[in-house]
Design an enzyme around this catalytic site. Sequence first.
Site: not given
Ligand code: G3P
Length: 215
Positions: A5, A89, A138, A143, A173, A195
């Site tokens: 993403n 999301h 999620e 996140i 994460g 991220s």
């Molecule tokens: O859509 C994926 C996302 O919400 C997770 O974000 O930065 O924790 O990998 P992250």
Amino acid sequence: MYIINFKAYPESTGKKAVLLAKACERVSIELKKTIVVAVQATDIATVAKAVSIPVFSQHIDQYGAGAHTGYVSANAIIAAGAKGTLLNHSERRLSKKELKASVLEARATGLKVVICAKNTREGVKLSKKYEPNYIAVEPPELIGGDVSVSTATPDLISKSAQKIHSAVLVGAGIKNHDDVRIAHKLGAQGILVASSIVKAKDPYNTLKEMLSNLS
Ligand code: G3P
């Protein structure tokens, strides 16, 4: 399936979206894994032209073609080259009415649909109601954080995999190979990650290492 993403990070916007998508494409080809890039609507056309891997939108609105101003329609993202969309999301939650109309639009136009859910219960409900291609679970509080869903809430992964009828992706994460390995071991069919790839110094190597040697 592994969804990267791109969110709205500067590192994954405009020309940088194309470079990052190319790195993801390289990993996809080398590891023979399905890697999808979910980009901002404004980057779909350029990214889809530049890579052979599937490009998804991060969102669509509930309105189709016609007299609607300022919305992202399913028709428009398809014309730009998208093959699917995320919906609901955590950073773009939809009302029940919006979600229903958006799913109908996506389905009518043949887009693949990944509906995001904040927990197993919501995932079960949305899976039953909409039968999407994937439910992505999620936990919102993880996140973008340092602790992954695989480490903090392994139960959520196994429960989701057992109870949700659609194929299950998990995210939040996710940082490394172990996070992905654990997610698979607990029953997830893939991950959503943002991220740790988008902000990596070397996204190609980080993603390759994350997805290498998975059984
Ligand atoms: O859509 C994926 C996302 O919400 C997770 O974000 O930065 O924790 O990998 P992250």
